[in-house]
Structure formats: structure tokens, C-alpha cells
Design a protein around this motif. Structure first.
Motif, PDB file in Angstrom:
ATOM      1  N   LEU A  59      31.623  37.895  51.066  1.00  0.00           N
ATOM      2  CA  LEU A  59      31.488  39.371  51.634  1.00  0.00           C
ATOM      3  C   LEU A  59      32.869  39.994  52.131  1.00  0.00           C
ATOM      4  CD1 LEU A  59      28.235  39.066  53.689  1.00  0.00           C
ATOM      5  CD2 LEU A  59      28.401  39.973  51.407  1.00  0.00           C
ATOM      6  N   LEU A  60      33.681  38.966  52.554  1.00  0.00           N
ATOM      7  CA  LEU A  60      35.175  39.570  52.994  1.00  0.00           C
ATOM      8  C   LEU A  60      35.650  39.958  51.639  1.00  0.00           C
ATOM      9  CD1 LEU A  60      36.985  39.627  55.621  1.00  0.00           C
ATOM     10  CD2 LEU A  60      37.817  37.335  54.943  1.00  0.00           C
ATOM     11  N   VAL A  61      35.508  39.319  50.557  1.00  0.00           N
ATOM     12  CA  VAL A  61      36.217  39.825  49.488  1.00  0.00           C
ATOM     13  C   VAL A  61      35.833  41.242  49.013  1.00  0.00           C
ATOM     14  CG1 VAL A  61      36.504  39.155  46.945  1.00  0.00           C
ATOM     15  CG2 VAL A  61      36.690  37.472  48.583  1.00  0.00           C
ATOM     16  N   GLY A  62      34.386  41.171  49.252  1.00  0.00           N
ATOM     17  CA  GLY A  62      34.141  42.594  48.921  1.00  0.00           C
ATOM     18  C   GLY A  62      34.249  43.680  49.689  1.00  0.00           C
ATOM     19  N   LEU A 231      36.954  49.466  38.628  1.00  0.00           N
ATOM     20  CA  LEU A 231      37.151  48.174  38.417  1.00  0.00           C
ATOM     21  C   LEU A 231      36.752  47.490  40.031  1.00  0.00           C
ATOM     22  CD1 LEU A 231      39.966  47.488  36.264  1.00  0.00           C
ATOM     23  CD2 LEU A 231      37.638  47.030  35.769  1.00  0.00           C
ATOM     24  N   LEU A 232      37.266  48.052  41.082  1.00  0.00           N
ATOM     25  CA  LEU A 232      37.364  47.811  42.447  1.00  0.00           C
ATOM     26  C   LEU A 232      35.670  47.916  42.776  1.00  0.00           C
ATOM     27  CD1 LEU A 232      40.542  49.069  44.063  1.00  0.00           C
ATOM     28  CD2 LEU A 232      39.723  46.692  43.659  1.00  0.00           C
ATOM     29  N   GLN A 233      35.406  48.771  42.551  1.00  0.00           N
ATOM     30  CA  GLN A 233      33.719  49.031  42.786  1.00  0.00           C
ATOM     31  C   GLN A 233      32.931  47.972  42.032  1.00  0.00           C
ATOM     32  OE1 GLN A 233      33.184  53.106  41.501  1.00  0.00           O
ATOM     33  NE2 GLN A 233      34.102  53.880  43.156  1.00  0.00           N
ATOM     34  N   GLY A 234      33.258  47.648  41.008  1.00  0.00           N
ATOM     35  CA  GLY A 234      32.279  46.440  40.184  1.00  0.00           C
ATOM     36  C   GLY A 234      32.929  45.186  41.004  1.00  0.00           C
ATOM     37  N   CYS A 235      34.006  45.137  41.179  1.00  0.00           N
ATOM     38  CA  CYS A 235      34.366  43.830  42.115  1.00  0.00           C
ATOM     39  C   CYS A 235      33.552  43.683  43.330  1.00  0.00           C
ATOM     40  CB  CYS A 235      35.745  43.442  42.358  1.00  0.00           C
ATOM     41  SG  CYS A 235      36.684  43.281  40.794  1.00  0.00           S
ATOM     42  N   VAL A 236      33.024  44.641  44.084  1.00  0.00           N
ATOM     43  CA  VAL A 236      32.555  44.782  45.147  1.00  0.00           C
ATOM     44  C   VAL A 236      30.973  44.377  44.919  1.00  0.00           C
ATOM     45  CG1 VAL A 236      31.575  46.006  47.189  1.00  0.00           C
ATOM     46  CG2 VAL A 236      33.678  46.618  46.347  1.00  0.00           C
ATOM     47  N   VAL A 253      28.634  41.279  35.667  1.00  0.00           N
ATOM     48  CA  VAL A 253      28.179  42.264  37.115  1.00  0.00           C
ATOM     49  C   VAL A 253      29.007  43.210  36.915  1.00  0.00           C
ATOM     50  CG1 VAL A 253      27.998  42.176  39.212  1.00  0.00           C
ATOM     51  CG2 VAL A 253      27.492  40.140  38.220  1.00  0.00           C
ATOM     52  N   VAL A 254      30.354  43.277  36.684  1.00  0.00           N
ATOM     53  CA  VAL A 254      31.245  44.496  36.663  1.00  0.00           C
ATOM     54  C   VAL A 254      30.820  45.541  35.599  1.00  0.00           C
ATOM     55  CG1 VAL A 254      33.524  45.279  36.411  1.00  0.00           C
ATOM     56  CG2 VAL A 254      33.084  43.215  37.937  1.00  0.00           C
ATOM     57  N   PHE A 255      30.494  44.779  34.447  1.00  0.00           N
ATOM     58  CA  PHE A 255      29.858  45.584  33.158  1.00  0.00           C
ATOM     59  C   PHE A 255      28.759  46.288  33.593  1.00  0.00           C
ATOM     60  CE2 PHE A 255      28.362  45.149  28.698  1.00  0.00           C
ATOM     61  CZ  PHE A 255      28.661  46.574  28.471  1.00  0.00           C
ATOM     62  N   ALA A 256      27.590  45.665  34.433  1.00  0.00           N
ATOM     63  CA  ALA A 256      26.397  46.153  34.784  1.00  0.00           C
ATOM     64  C   ALA A 256      26.720  47.434  35.736  1.00  0.00           C
ATOM     65  CB  ALA A 256      25.773  45.388  35.608  1.00  0.00           C
ATOM     66  N   HIS A 257      27.646  47.326  36.351  1.00  0.00           N
ATOM     67  CA  HIS A 257      28.044  48.368  37.571  1.00  0.00           C
ATOM     68  C   HIS A 257      28.770  49.667  36.830  1.00  0.00           C
ATOM     69  CE1 HIS A 257      30.527  50.810  40.191  1.00  0.00           C
ATOM     70  NE2 HIS A 257      29.810  50.473  41.159  1.00  0.00           N
TER      71      HIS A 257
END
Length: 325
Positions: A59-62, A231-236, A253-257
Motif C-alpha cells: 500500500l505504501l508503494v501504491g 503507467l503510474l496509475q496502473g502501478c497503483v 493488472v497494468v494492462f487491465a487498467h
């Protein structure tokens, strides 16, 4: 004596009538937060309970990726205008713009905040409006290129069968698109009051775009930031999925976003809430259970929207009170 009276300076106009309006503008974002909290209380509680059981390090990474998203947005805003903007105030305006998006759909709130910020920094109206158009164009183009790269990399994922259906595009979709473009062209050509501002805006936008692309720093800020944002939004989303133990690879997951945002991003809903159903559907298409996918999307919204909402609103009110906006 009469000449002295005539030459005497006029008494200053009292700014009292403007103070209630400015106070109302400062309090309006806070009122929106209260209304939003009352109407979404159950969702907020459910998201908080699920996040309390998640891995705090992920969660901290997100949260870090969320903060970097505001930095990327500020870079794109600076890259879209030739004038140099104060970095601290620019970043604060983008943080506040996220709160404004909960009041107006389709990113209009963020654009209005940025427009007011640019006008307050002395940027001419035509150039400020052109920078918003260039920001939107760069953001869309960069996200499309990133999505195409992911389409090439993840050719075997089940999500590809969902977002790229077999056969040609439906005829009604093509008809609506062609009709919309033709109608816009006819309006600009026939209606003279529209033709002059639109052509002036296009000239300013093209001139600024040529000037910006001769400066490597602006090019890097514009296109680098626009590429980093999705990319950052997908990483969240991927960080929340990892925190909740979702058994889906990070890249998918990033692709799904990216796929969900492309499919539902055109729906005018405040705060991007129309994308949530597409996110759940995309994660489920990648093999995630529906309950776990729903919890992941709720956690994603907590990190990107709900937690920054109150501080972003306070920053928005402070910028209005300081006459930055």
C-alpha cells in the motif's frame, strides 16, 4: 474651494462585496467533500476495512505511485506551455485539481483549475486554452501508444479477447463518429462567431507546439510525463492487487487498467467512477475472482481518490484564498 473639491481623488471602492463570493468559493469544495462522504459512506467504510487487512508495504508503494502521478501531471502541464511556471505552485494546483474532478465530469474540473492557475501567472487566454488542448492531446496519444505496446506484449492474455472483439467495428459506431466530425466541421465553417475563436485557437496551439518541440526540456516534460501517467496509475492498481494477495501478474493488472480506462474513459462521470465497473470486469477477465477484483478496485479508489480528497480540497481552498486561482 470648488476646484479643490473637484480635483480631490475619488474614495476607494470597498472590496466587501467580493469577500462573500471568495469565501463561498473557498467553502464550496469543503461542502462537496461532506456531501460526497455522506453519499458514499458505505463504500468508504468497506474500502477502509479491506485496506486495514492488506499488506502495508505494498500500500505504501501504491501511495508513492499516486504522489508521483501528480508530479507527472505537473510535468505535462509545464511541457504544454512555453512560459515558465513556479514548480511548487504548479504541483499544488495539480493536487487541488484532483479534488475538483469530483465536482465536474470528464476532467473538466482539473482543466478549469489549471486554466485559472495559468491566467493567474499571466499566461494569455489563447495560450492557456491551447496548452489545455495540447495536454489532452499528448495524454491521449501517449496512453494509446502505451496500450499498443501492452497489446503486443500480452497477445496471449484472455483480456485481449474481451477488448478486441472479432470482426469489423459496428456500423452504428462508425456512423456516430463520422457524423460527429462532420457536424463539428460544418459548425466551424458556417457559424462565423465560432469560426474566428476556433481558428485563432488552432493558430496559437500550432505555434506553441512548434515552439515547445524545439526545446528538449519541454519535450521531455510533455511526452515523458504523459507516458508516465497511465503507467503510474496502473502501478497503483497493481500495488493494491499485490497488497490484497490477488493472483494476477503485475503486467496484466497494468494492462487491465489501461484497457478499462480506454473503454470507459469517455463516459462523463465525476471522479472516474464509470471506470470502476470496467476495472472489475477487466481484472475478472484476467482470472481474478470477482470479489477480489472488486476489493482491489475499492482499494485503488481509496488511494487515488478518497484519501487525497480532503487534503486536496483544503489545498484548493487555500489557493483560492491566496488568489493563486
Amino acid at each position: 474651494m470648488s476646484s479643490l473639491r473637484l480635483d480631490a481623488p475619488a474614495p476607494p471602492v470597498s472590496p466587501a462585496p467580493a469577500r462573500p463570493l471568495r469565501l463561498a468559493l473557498c467553502l464550496c469544495p469543503l461542502l462537496l467533500v461532506v456531501v460526497w462522504g455522506l453519499t458514499n459512506r458505505s463504500l468508504a467504510q468497506e474500502g477502509a476495512v479491506r485496506l486495514a487487512r492488506a499488506d502495508p508495504w505494498w500500500l505504501l508503494v501504491g501511495g508513492g505511485c499516486t504522489c508521483l502521478g501528480w508530479v507527472a501531471a505537473a510535468c505535462v502541464r509545464q511541457g504544454a506551455v512555453p512560459d515558465r511556471l513556479p514548480p511548487g505552485l504548479l504541483l499544488a494546483s495539480q493536487f487541488a485539481a484532483g479534488a475538483a474532478n469530483h465536482a465536474l465530469p470528464g476532467g473538466i474540473g482539473a482543466h478549469l483549475v489549471t486554466l485559472r492557475f495559468l491566467r493567474g501567472r499571466g499566461v494569455p487566454p489563447a495560450r492557456a486554452t491551447a496548452s489545455i488542448a495540447l495536454y489532452s492531446l499528448a495524454k491521449t496519444a501517449a496512453k494509446t501508444l502505451v496500450l499498443l505496446v501492452f497489446l503486443l506484449v500480452f497477445q496471449d492474455t484472455p483480456l485481449l479477447d474481451v477488448i478486441v472483439p472479432d470482426g469489423p467495428p459496428p456500423l452504428p459506431v462508425l456512423a456516430v463518429a463520422v457524423t460527429g466530425v462532420a457536424a463539428a466541421g460544418v459548425l466551424v465553417t458556417v457559424v462565423r462567431p465560432l469560426r474566428r475563436p476556433v481558428t485563432g485557437l488552432l493558430r496559437t496551439a500550432l505555434a506553441d507546439a512548434r515552439q515547445l518541440h524545439t526545446r528538449p526540456g519541454r519535450v521531455l516534460a510533455l511526452w515523458g510525463g504523459a507516458t508516465a501517467m497511465p503507467l503510474l496509475q496502473g502501478c497503483v492498481l497493481a500495488s493494491v492487487a499485490a497488497a490484497l494477495g490477488l493472483a494476477v501478474p503485475w503486467g496484466q493488472v497494468v494492462f487491465a487498467h489501461l484497457a478499462a480506462g480506454t473503454a470507459a474513459g469517455a463516459v462523463p462521470a465525476p471522479g472516474g467512477l464509470a471506470v470502476d465497473a470496467a476495472l472489475v470486469f477487466s481484472l475478472a477477465a484476467c482470472g481474478a475472482p470477482v470479489a477480489a477484483a472488486t476489493a482491489t478496485v475499492i482499494g485503488y479508489r481509496v488511494l487515488t481518490d478518497w484519501l487525497p480528497l480532503l487534503p486536496g480540497t483544503l489545498v484548493l481552498s487555500a489557493l483560492i484564498r491566496a488568489k493563486v486561482l
